[in-house]
Design a protein around this motif. Sequence first.
Motif, short mmCIF file in Angstrom:
data_model
loop_
_atom_site.label_atom_id
_atom_site.label_comp_id
_atom_site.label_asym_id
_atom_site.label_seq_id
_atom_site.Cartn_x
_atom_site.Cartn_y
_atom_site.Cartn_z
N HIS A 199 4.26 6.23 -2.43
CA HIS A 199 4.46 5.20 -3.45
C HIS A 199 3.88 3.87 -2.99
O HIS A 199 3.63 3.66 -1.79
N ALA A 200 3.64 3.01 -3.94
CA ALA A 200 3.06 1.69 -3.69
C ALA A 200 3.63 0.71 -4.70
O ALA A 200 4.30 1.11 -5.66
N GLY A 220 0.79 -1.22 0.00
CA GLY A 220 0.00 0.00 0.00
C GLY A 220 0.82 1.28 0.00
O GLY A 220 2.04 1.28 0.15
N TRP A 221 0.12 2.38 -0.12
CA TRP A 221 0.73 3.71 -0.24
C TRP A 221 1.49 4.07 1.04
O TRP A 221 0.97 3.92 2.14
N HIS A 222 2.71 4.57 0.86
CA HIS A 222 3.53 4.96 2.01
C HIS A 222 4.64 5.88 1.55
O HIS A 222 4.90 6.03 0.35
N THR A 223 5.29 6.50 2.50
CA THR A 223 6.55 7.20 2.27
C THR A 223 7.51 6.73 3.36
O THR A 223 7.12 6.58 4.52
N ASP A 224 8.73 6.45 3.00
CA ASP A 224 9.65 5.76 3.90
C ASP A 224 10.05 6.63 5.10
O ASP A 224 10.26 7.83 4.97
N TYR A 225 10.15 5.97 6.25
CA TYR A 225 10.62 6.56 7.50
C TYR A 225 9.72 7.68 8.03
O TYR A 225 10.16 8.51 8.82
N SER A 226 8.45 7.69 7.63
CA SER A 226 7.54 8.68 8.22
C SER A 226 7.35 8.42 9.71
O SER A 226 6.92 9.33 10.45
#
Length: 299
Positions: free
Chosen positions: A266-267, A103-109
Amino acid sequence: MDVRPIPGAALGAVVHGAHVAGDMDRTQFEKIWAALDTHLVLVFRGHETPSYEEFLAFGRRFGHIPKTGLTSGAHPDHNEILIVSHLEEDGRRIGVGDAGWMGWHTDYSFRPRVSQVGFLEAVEVPSSGGGETLFTDMYALYESLSPQERRSLHSYRVRHALRTGYEETIEERLQREVSLGESGEQIQPEDGTSTIHPLIARNPRTGRRSVYISTLNTERIVDLAPDESRKLLDELLSHAGRPRHTYAHTWQPGDIVMWDQLGTVHAKQAFDPAERRVLRQVVSIFDDPADPWRTEAAL
């Protein structure tokens, strides 16, 4: 070095002939930064394949690369490099992730020092297709809102937490919530698996603002009741994946994709688990953890 927008894509550009290593000259370095700020996603092709050390050095030109904190799934000699793969060798997983939808994410949030830029290199890709990486423009979401809606979102804070599935591989000392402003505690780049950030982030280079949330790592808006938080997050996250704001990258072996982690999520598309897919990733973070949260007057 040649930079060309991807025809018909909502965002993204292809970069040919770059020197993908830490000793690139200043002119190329500045041209890449400018292209990233314009296109948000850059696809590097036509370059010599970098070694692990060169790949890491290239990423370090664009910020500090922290260690992953993983006890497995990272490169054995360079913990900063994440191996993205579902494969097993000699009965052991060589990386992290699976063949399903991610699924949708942004790294190290979920860390106090959030990611600034991401870098993914394709080592092996499924021959039958699948495994595309999708990028959605979250600056565009903010810019589509009315002034009243923007002002409201600026008042909210959001809790981000490491997604389920990594707990067994992350170092135990990192299993805690860490937030900016904790008295007497020095925050390290690798600290924490949960933290609270403002809902709106601001790119310190361009001044553009993004809605900083994701489906994987955003738990809730802490300033709202749980049901109100869920309703608003669902409304905002319905933006992710809309074609007019999304680029789907079909991988070719040797591709290096660099993207703005503050202004995109991104996903990953699913692929046949019988196929081989191996990528390596590094992530740069902001030197000053407060940089993305320094806002001017809300518009």
